[in-house]
Write an enzyme that holds these catalytic residues in place. Sequence first.
Site, PDB file in Angstrom:
ATOM      1  N   PRO A   1      -4.888  31.555  19.543  1.00 68.61           N
ATOM      2  CA  PRO A   1      -4.963  30.177  20.051  1.00 68.61           C
ATOM      3  C   PRO A   1      -3.556  29.612  20.208  1.00 68.61           C
ATOM      4  O   PRO A   1      -2.806  29.527  19.243  1.00 68.61           O
ATOM      5  CB  PRO A   1      -5.761  29.448  18.963  1.00 68.61           C
ATOM      6  CG  PRO A   1      -5.575  30.273  17.729  1.00 68.61           C
ATOM      7  CD  PRO A   1      -5.440  31.690  18.189  1.00 68.61           C
ATOM      8  N   THR A   2      -3.209  29.251  21.423  1.00 66.81           N
ATOM      9  CA  THR A   2      -1.845  28.820  21.740  1.00 66.81           C
ATOM     10  C   THR A   2      -1.919  27.533  22.556  1.00 66.81           C
ATOM     11  O   THR A   2      -2.569  27.487  23.594  1.00 66.81           O
ATOM     12  CB  THR A   2      -1.114  29.916  22.545  1.00 66.81           C
ATOM     13  OG1 THR A   2      -1.203  31.157  21.826  1.00 66.81           O
ATOM     14  CG2 THR A   2       0.346  29.568  22.751  1.00 66.81           C
ATOM     15  N   ALA A   3      -1.244  26.510  22.097  1.00 72.26           N
ATOM     16  CA  ALA A   3      -1.363  25.178  22.692  1.00 72.26           C
ATOM     17  C   ALA A   3      -0.646  25.073  24.036  1.00 72.26           C
ATOM     18  O   ALA A   3       0.284  25.823  24.332  1.00 72.26           O
ATOM     19  CB  ALA A   3      -0.790  24.133  21.736  1.00 72.26           C
TER      20      ALA A   3
ATOM     21  N   SER B   1      -7.292  26.679  22.159  1.00 74.56           N
ATOM     22  CA  SER B   1      -6.702  25.737  21.210  1.00 74.56           C
ATOM     23  C   SER B   1      -7.220  24.320  21.441  1.00 74.56           C
ATOM     24  O   SER B   1      -7.501  23.934  22.585  1.00 74.56           O
ATOM     25  CB  SER B   1      -5.173  25.731  21.348  1.00 74.56           C
ATOM     26  OG  SER B   1      -4.590  24.672  20.604  1.00 74.56           O
TER      27      SER B   1
ATOM     28  N   TYR C   1      -8.066  22.113  15.376  1.00 74.32           N
ATOM     29  CA  TYR C   1      -7.172  21.354  14.512  1.00 74.32           C
ATOM     30  C   TYR C   1      -7.985  20.153  14.052  1.00 74.32           C
ATOM     31  O   TYR C   1      -8.269  19.249  14.854  1.00 74.32           O
ATOM     32  CB  TYR C   1      -5.939  20.864  15.275  1.00 74.32           C
ATOM     33  CG  TYR C   1      -4.868  21.898  15.490  1.00 74.32           C
ATOM     34  CD1 TYR C   1      -4.142  22.403  14.418  1.00 74.32           C
ATOM     35  CD2 TYR C   1      -4.561  22.356  16.766  1.00 74.32           C
ATOM     36  CE1 TYR C   1      -3.138  23.337  14.617  1.00 74.32           C
ATOM     37  CE2 TYR C   1      -3.563  23.294  16.977  1.00 74.32           C
ATOM     38  CZ  TYR C   1      -2.855  23.773  15.894  1.00 74.32           C
ATOM     39  OH  TYR C   1      -1.867  24.701  16.101  1.00 74.32           O
TER      40      TYR C   1
ATOM     41  N   THR D   1      -7.924  26.066  11.733  1.00 74.77           N
ATOM     42  CA  THR D   1      -6.525  26.233  11.336  1.00 74.77           C
ATOM     43  C   THR D   1      -6.231  25.350  10.130  1.00 74.77           C
ATOM     44  O   THR D   1      -6.437  24.134  10.176  1.00 74.77           O
ATOM     45  CB  THR D   1      -5.582  25.884  12.498  1.00 74.77           C
ATOM     46  OG1 THR D   1      -5.728  26.879  13.520  1.00 74.77           O
ATOM     47  CG2 THR D   1      -4.133  25.856  12.054  1.00 74.77           C
TER      48      THR D   1
ATOM     49  N   LYS E   1      -7.970  30.236   9.583  1.00 72.64           N
ATOM     50  CA  LYS E   1      -6.665  30.700  10.075  1.00 72.64           C
ATOM     51  C   LYS E   1      -5.515  30.051   9.310  1.00 72.64           C
ATOM     52  O   LYS E   1      -5.523  28.832   9.076  1.00 72.64           O
ATOM     53  CB  LYS E   1      -6.522  30.381  11.562  1.00 72.64           C
ATOM     54  CG  LYS E   1      -5.188  30.805  12.170  1.00 72.64           C
ATOM     55  CD  LYS E   1      -5.137  30.484  13.650  1.00 72.64           C
ATOM     56  CE  LYS E   1      -3.873  30.984  14.304  1.00 72.64           C
ATOM     57  NZ  LYS E   1      -2.689  30.185  13.915  1.00 72.64           N
TER      58      LYS E   1
ATOM     59  N   HIS F   1       1.497  31.201  11.504  1.00 74.54           N
ATOM     60  CA  HIS F   1       1.669  30.356  12.691  1.00 74.54           C
ATOM     61  C   HIS F   1       2.894  30.786  13.503  1.00 74.54           C
ATOM     62  O   HIS F   1       3.575  29.971  14.127  1.00 74.54           O
ATOM     63  CB  HIS F   1       1.814  28.885  12.277  1.00 74.54           C
ATOM     64  CG  HIS F   1       1.052  27.928  13.144  1.00 74.54           C
ATOM     65  ND1 HIS F   1      -0.144  27.383  12.777  1.00 74.54           N
ATOM     66  CD2 HIS F   1       1.331  27.419  14.368  1.00 74.54           C
ATOM     67  CE1 HIS F   1      -0.572  26.565  13.727  1.00 74.54           C
ATOM     68  NE2 HIS F   1       0.302  26.574  14.710  1.00 74.54           N
TER      69      HIS F   1
ATOM     70  N   ARG G   1       6.221  28.993  12.874  1.00 70.62           N
ATOM     71  CA  ARG G   1       6.381  27.635  13.378  1.00 70.62           C
ATOM     72  C   ARG G   1       6.095  26.568  12.324  1.00 70.62           C
ATOM     73  O   ARG G   1       6.320  25.389  12.566  1.00 70.62           O
ATOM     74  CB  ARG G   1       5.458  27.413  14.579  1.00 70.62           C
ATOM     75  CG  ARG G   1       5.852  28.228  15.784  1.00 70.62           C
ATOM     76  CD  ARG G   1       4.780  28.257  16.846  1.00 70.62           C
ATOM     77  NE  ARG G   1       4.590  26.997  17.544  1.00 70.62           N
ATOM     78  CZ  ARG G   1       5.366  26.546  18.526  1.00 70.62           C
ATOM     79  NH1 ARG G   1       6.423  27.226  18.901  1.00 70.62           N
ATOM     80  NH2 ARG G   1       5.081  25.415  19.138  1.00 70.62           N
TER      81      ARG G   1
ATOM     82  N   GLY H   1       4.452  37.778  15.023  1.00 67.47           N
ATOM     83  CA  GLY H   1       5.534  38.722  15.252  1.00 67.47           C
ATOM     84  C   GLY H   1       5.175  39.972  16.021  1.00 67.47           C
ATOM     85  O   GLY H   1       6.029  40.837  16.224  1.00 67.47           O
TER      86      GLY H   1
ATOM     87  N   ARG I   1       4.900  42.456  18.803  1.00 62.92           N
ATOM     88  CA  ARG I   1       5.570  42.634  20.093  1.00 62.92           C
ATOM     89  C   ARG I   1       5.434  44.053  20.641  1.00 62.92           C
ATOM     90  O   ARG I   1       5.831  44.311  21.773  1.00 62.92           O
ATOM     91  CB  ARG I   1       7.072  42.301  19.963  1.00 62.92           C
ATOM     92  CG  ARG I   1       7.376  40.865  19.549  1.00 62.92           C
ATOM     93  CD  ARG I   1       6.962  39.879  20.601  1.00 62.92           C
ATOM     94  NE  ARG I   1       7.268  38.507  20.240  1.00 62.92           N
ATOM     95  CZ  ARG I   1       6.458  37.690  19.577  1.00 62.92           C
ATOM     96  NH1 ARG I   1       5.255  38.118  19.196  1.00 62.92           N
ATOM     97  NH2 ARG I   1       6.811  36.451  19.297  1.00 62.92           N
TER      98      ARG I   1
ATOM     99  N   GLY J   1       0.619  35.611  20.831  1.00 63.68           N
ATOM    100  CA  GLY J   1       0.627  34.436  21.694  1.00 63.68           C
ATOM    101  C   GLY J   1       1.795  34.372  22.646  1.00 63.68           C
ATOM    102  O   GLY J   1       1.624  34.365  23.863  1.00 63.68           O
ATOM    103  N   ARG J   2       3.017  34.317  22.126  1.00 61.36           N
ATOM    104  CA  ARG J   2       4.184  34.074  22.976  1.00 61.36           C
ATOM    105  C   ARG J   2       4.318  35.085  24.117  1.00 61.36           C
ATOM    106  O   ARG J   2       4.557  34.672  25.265  1.00 61.36           O
ATOM    107  CB  ARG J   2       5.461  34.036  22.124  1.00 61.36           C
ATOM    108  CG  ARG J   2       5.588  32.806  21.218  1.00 61.36           C
ATOM    109  CD  ARG J   2       6.923  32.861  20.494  1.00 61.36           C
ATOM    110  NE  ARG J   2       7.154  31.756  19.574  1.00 61.36           N
ATOM    111  CZ  ARG J   2       6.887  31.787  18.269  1.00 61.36           C
ATOM    112  NH1 ARG J   2       6.327  32.874  17.730  1.00 61.36           N
ATOM    113  NH2 ARG J   2       7.156  30.753  17.489  1.00 61.36           N
TER     114      ARG J   2
END
Length: 371
Positions: A92-94, A121, A145, A171, A240, A264, A267, A297, A299, A318-319
């Site tokens: 879930p990514t805002a 999200s 949230y 979350t 989460k 998170h 973050r 993390g 990748r 996410g990223r």
Amino acid sequence: MTVVNGYEQSDAEKKLNILNLPSLADEAKKIIPTGGYGYIVGGSEDEWTLAENTKAFNHAQIVHKALSNIDSPDLSTNFLGIDLKTPIMMAPTAAQGLAHSQGEKDTARGVAAVGGLMAQSTYSSTSIADTAAAGNGAPQLFQLYMSKDWDFNKSLLDEAKKAGVKGIILTVDATVDGYREEDIINNFQFPIPMPNLEKYSAGDGKGKGIGEIYASAAQKISEDDVRRIAEYTDLPVIVKGVQSPEDALRAIGAGAAAIYVSNHGGRQLNGGPASFDVLPAIAKAVNKRVPIIFDSGVRRGSHAFKALAAGADLVAFGRPVIYGLALGGAEGVQSVFEQIDHELEIIMQLAGTKTIADVKHAPLTHFNYAD
């Protein structure tokens, strides 16, 4: 390029030729406006935990298996009764509209194309219904949230259930926002409305900083909230933000259907351990009573393999997906998943693991290397 309230959004729709996922960040930085990019990429304080999340995968090594008599690894798996073609899911990514004009809708299309699982999200830039519709029946989860206003929570849960989501992610590690210096430097405020916030006191999100958004969030969350959401929705609740065996056991005792091991993405609490470093102890305590999602993390395909071998049932990120979204829309998202799936298949072959069940039983070795 689409411009909303002076903010430039990518409209790119194309497949990506990806060397590796870490390389996408610099490419995405060229097209995502500075404030939006800083919000996406940033961690809390000096970002020590953010960096450690990826470094920690070097704390365990994969055992090569020769003469294993396998070919064509199978990435398919099952999570809470949901059949999936890959164990990699969208975290879930805002505010994905910061990366692309289609935002979560394109992410949903890309994830559906690879047979994966997407989590929406609360702070999405498209509505629950629109994101679900874009997935065209593909499985999705909704991440809540919690607000101080229970009527607001009920409204979101009602919409999520109506949209056909398969579970609720609660979350619990974001009762306040982490101290994110990128946002302070950029004086970042959300330029794009968040439809899920429009009907209640939180407002539409446009023109607010992350601190103002979080001000409406519940600062007190307990086991009772897990029970309350499960009873209200009659859906599986996934807790989460778990970083300790004790919290995992508390969540299970409150009725959690799954545990989501995450810090998170670095973050929130800076100075805490890397998510991968706490996963084995949590998995041991959970002892397969409920499935485990893991993120923070990830990748590489080797990272996903190690997380699965260390106790995870699904691995989320996410990223990198958001970078792919910015660079190529739905097809870019699909390209990101295809890249990590491809890397995972290679690792599975070399490690002598035919299925994801085999990966979960694969041995890892541990040596302490200097970073």
